[in-house]
Design an enzyme around this catalytic site. Structure first.
Site, short mmCIF file in Angstrom:
data_model
loop_
_atom_site.label_atom_id
_atom_site.label_comp_id
_atom_site.label_asym_id
_atom_site.label_seq_id
_atom_site.Cartn_x
_atom_site.Cartn_y
_atom_site.Cartn_z
N ARG A 159 -13.14 -21.22 26.37
CA ARG A 159 -12.39 -21.04 25.13
C ARG A 159 -12.83 -19.77 24.41
O ARG A 159 -12.60 -19.62 23.21
CB ARG A 159 -12.56 -22.28 24.24
CG ARG A 159 -11.98 -23.55 24.87
CD ARG A 159 -12.07 -24.73 23.93
NE ARG A 159 -13.43 -25.24 23.82
CZ ARG A 159 -13.95 -26.21 24.58
NH1 ARG A 159 -13.20 -26.76 25.54
NH2 ARG A 159 -15.19 -26.63 24.41
N ARG A 160 -13.45 -18.87 25.18
CA ARG A 160 -13.98 -17.64 24.59
C ARG A 160 -13.36 -16.37 25.17
O ARG A 160 -13.95 -15.29 25.11
CB ARG A 160 -15.51 -17.60 24.78
CG ARG A 160 -16.22 -18.80 24.16
CD ARG A 160 -17.71 -18.76 24.42
NE ARG A 160 -18.35 -19.99 23.91
CZ ARG A 160 -19.66 -20.25 24.01
NH1 ARG A 160 -20.46 -19.37 24.60
NH2 ARG A 160 -20.15 -21.37 23.53
N CYS A 171 -3.66 -3.76 12.78
CA CYS A 171 -2.70 -4.79 12.36
C CYS A 171 -2.77 -5.98 13.33
O CYS A 171 -2.78 -7.12 12.90
CB CYS A 171 -1.29 -4.21 12.33
SG CYS A 171 -1.06 -2.94 11.08
N GLU A 177 1.54 3.68 25.04
CA GLU A 177 0.57 3.33 24.00
C GLU A 177 -0.45 2.32 24.52
O GLU A 177 -1.66 2.47 24.30
CB GLU A 177 1.27 2.77 22.76
CG GLU A 177 0.29 2.43 21.64
CD GLU A 177 0.87 1.52 20.58
OE1 GLU A 177 0.62 1.77 19.40
OE2 GLU A 177 1.55 0.53 20.94
N ARG A 190 -2.53 -9.57 11.49
CA ARG A 190 -2.74 -9.74 10.05
C ARG A 190 -1.58 -9.20 9.24
O ARG A 190 -1.25 -9.71 8.17
CB ARG A 190 -4.02 -9.04 9.61
CG ARG A 190 -3.95 -7.52 9.74
CD ARG A 190 -5.05 -6.78 9.00
NE ARG A 190 -4.85 -5.34 9.18
CZ ARG A 190 -4.12 -4.58 8.37
NH1 ARG A 190 -3.51 -5.09 7.32
NH2 ARG A 190 -3.99 -3.28 8.61
N SER A 191 -0.96 -8.11 9.74
CA SER A 191 0.11 -7.43 9.02
C SER A 191 1.19 -7.07 10.02
O SER A 191 0.90 -6.44 11.04
CB SER A 191 -0.44 -6.17 8.34
OG SER A 191 0.61 -5.43 7.73
N ALA A 192 2.43 -7.45 9.73
CA ALA A 192 3.50 -7.28 10.70
C ALA A 192 4.73 -6.65 10.06
O ALA A 192 5.42 -7.29 9.24
CB ALA A 192 3.87 -8.64 11.32
N ASP A 193 4.98 -5.39 10.39
CA ASP A 193 6.20 -4.69 10.01
C ASP A 193 7.29 -5.23 10.93
O ASP A 193 7.41 -4.81 12.09
CB ASP A 193 5.99 -3.18 10.19
CG ASP A 193 7.24 -2.35 9.94
OD1 ASP A 193 8.34 -2.92 9.83
OD2 ASP A 193 7.12 -1.11 9.91
N TYR A 233 10.30 -4.24 5.09
CA TYR A 233 10.31 -3.23 4.03
C TYR A 233 11.70 -3.17 3.39
O TYR A 233 12.72 -3.36 4.07
CB TYR A 233 9.92 -1.86 4.58
CG TYR A 233 8.43 -1.73 4.82
CD1 TYR A 233 7.57 -1.49 3.77
CD2 TYR A 233 7.90 -1.84 6.10
CE1 TYR A 233 6.20 -1.38 3.98
CE2 TYR A 233 6.53 -1.73 6.32
CZ TYR A 233 5.69 -1.50 5.25
OH TYR A 233 4.34 -1.40 5.46
N TRP A 258 2.16 7.41 16.77
CA TRP A 258 0.96 7.49 15.94
C TRP A 258 0.86 8.81 15.18
O TRP A 258 -0.12 9.05 14.46
CB TRP A 258 -0.30 7.29 16.79
CG TRP A 258 -0.60 5.86 17.10
CD1 TRP A 258 -0.18 5.12 18.17
CD2 TRP A 258 -1.40 4.96 16.32
NE1 TRP A 258 -0.65 3.84 18.12
CE2 TRP A 258 -1.42 3.72 16.98
CE3 TRP A 258 -2.11 5.09 15.12
CZ2 TRP A 258 -2.11 2.61 16.50
CZ3 TRP A 258 -2.80 3.99 14.63
CH2 TRP A 258 -2.80 2.78 15.31
N TYR A 310 -7.96 0.95 17.99
CA TYR A 310 -7.91 -0.07 19.05
C TYR A 310 -8.68 0.30 20.33
O TYR A 310 -9.48 -0.50 20.82
CB TYR A 310 -6.45 -0.35 19.42
CG TYR A 310 -5.64 -0.93 18.31
CD1 TYR A 310 -5.70 -2.28 17.98
CD2 TYR A 310 -4.79 -0.11 17.55
CE1 TYR A 310 -4.96 -2.80 16.94
CE2 TYR A 310 -4.04 -0.63 16.51
CZ TYR A 310 -4.12 -1.97 16.20
OH TYR A 310 -3.39 -2.48 15.17
N ARG A 344 0.81 -1.21 0.00
CA ARG A 344 0.00 0.00 0.00
C ARG A 344 0.84 1.27 0.00
O ARG A 344 0.47 2.28 -0.61
CB ARG A 344 -0.91 -0.02 1.24
CG ARG A 344 -1.65 1.25 1.55
CD ARG A 344 -2.41 1.13 2.88
NE ARG A 344 -1.55 0.71 3.97
CZ ARG A 344 -0.76 1.53 4.66
NH1 ARG A 344 -0.71 2.81 4.37
NH2 ARG A 344 -0.02 1.07 5.66
N ASN A 349 5.10 -4.89 19.31
CA ASN A 349 3.93 -5.76 19.51
C ASN A 349 4.22 -6.86 20.52
O ASN A 349 3.38 -7.15 21.38
CB ASN A 349 3.50 -6.38 18.19
CG ASN A 349 3.18 -5.37 17.11
OD1 ASN A 349 3.57 -5.54 15.97
ND2 ASN A 349 2.47 -4.31 17.45
#
Length: 319
Positions: A181-182, A201, A63, A221-224, A264, A85, A149, A26, A232
């Site tokens: 399990r919830r 992310c 954060e 889902r997406s990890a820099d 990247y 941010w 978030y 992106r 993280n």
């Protein structure tokens, strides 16, 4: 010295360099990427703050506390000298009709490549930050990141026009039905994703109780991998510690499951520098014993001891 945190993280970096796919993205930067990867960290063996480069615990903690308070405006973070941010809020301003300054298209990539532009960009960012702090109307309009978030964790909108506090609910569930399990919190709200400055992310996390210990698994889902993943890991480890303390449990594992894990292409030199460094001993986390609710913590209640990392490694952020 080898510690299991740096070992697992650097193994991921090397795997992407060796086996990754060249992909566009992106931001237009380009990545080396792999899909589907998992790391496990035993939180009994030390707090998982990387030692092969200095990772700023203060930024991670402020954060996380911002998320836990349900806040979505960067003003709170800027007041605490946390700027992680800022770029997303800044982008909202410089792409608006009200912005009259120099062209800021693709400011992250341009600042990394053009020293003259980098000076102009820093000037505009300073103006933006000052306006956020001094002008409440400006902060409300351009400082808010949308339903990111904090909103989803604490005020997920329900069908009746009310909200769901997922963090309170999951703590209640762990205390009262530990074998469930919830024990799940989701930040991915399809109805509101398009209104977020950055779709989440780290999208969903689940807790697991066994042998008096609390473990947490995150699906990201997406990890820099170079800039984001070290934050993280430490953030969700800290969250696990905080919830375990409130629920009168010890900490177990943090399991980090990655979807698109990418480096990247303008981070390759930095990754190779980090890969060349020796591991050091992991630090220890200390929490203020007087605090009993996860929602009462402030930065001064969280202490890291024994942290002796290699120096930080700078890299441009892709926005």
């Amino acid at each position: 010295m080898i510690n299991h945190v740096d070992e697992a993280y650097l193994k991921l970096c090397q795997y992407i360099l060796d086996e990754g796919n060249a992909k566009g993205d992106r931001t237009g930067t380009g990545t080396w990427s792999t899909f589907g990867y998992q790391m496990r960290f035993d939180l009994q063996e030390g707090f998982p703050l990387l030692t092969t480069k200095k990772t700023a615990f203060r930024l991670i903690a402020t954060e996380l506390l911002w998320f836990l308070k349900g806040d979505t405006n960067v003003k709170t973070l800027i007041q605490q000298r946390n700027h992680i941010w800022d770029e997303w809020a800044f982008e909202k301003w410089v792409t608006s009709d009200e912005y009259e300054g120099p062209n800021m298209d693709h400011f992250g990539n341009r600042a990394a490549k053009d020293e003259q532009f980098a000076v102009i960009y820093k000037e505009q960012m300073s103006i933006f930050q000052e306006k956020i702090l001094s002008d409440d109307d400006f902060a409300a309009k351009y400082g808010d990141l949308g339903p990111v978030y904090g909103k989803q964790w604490r005020s997920w909108p329900d069908a009746e026009g009310g909200t769901i506090d997922q963090i309170k609910n999951v703590i209640h569930s762990i205390k009262n039905n530990p074998n469930s399990r919830r024990h799940i919190v989701s930040a991915w709200n399809p109805a509101e994703v398009d209104d977020m400055a950055l779709p989440p992310c780290h999208t969903l996390f689940q807790f697991y109780v066994a042998d008096g210990k609390l473990s947490c698994q995150l699906y990201q889902r997406s990890a820099d991998v170079f800039l984001g993943v070290p934050f993280n890991i430490a953030s969700y480890a800290l969250l696990t510690h905080l919830i375990a303390k409130e629920c009168d449990l010890e900490v177990g594992e943090f399991i980090h499951t990655l979807g698109d894990a990418h480096i990247y292409k303008n981070h390759l030199d930095q990754v190779n520098e980090q890969l060349s460094r020796e591991h050091r001993a992991l630090p220890t986390l200390h929490l203020n014993e007087e605090k009993t609710s996860i929602f009462d913590y402030e930065m001064e209640d969280l202490k890291i001891e024994g942290y002796d990392p290699h120096p930080s490694i700078k890299a441009p952020i892709a926005v």
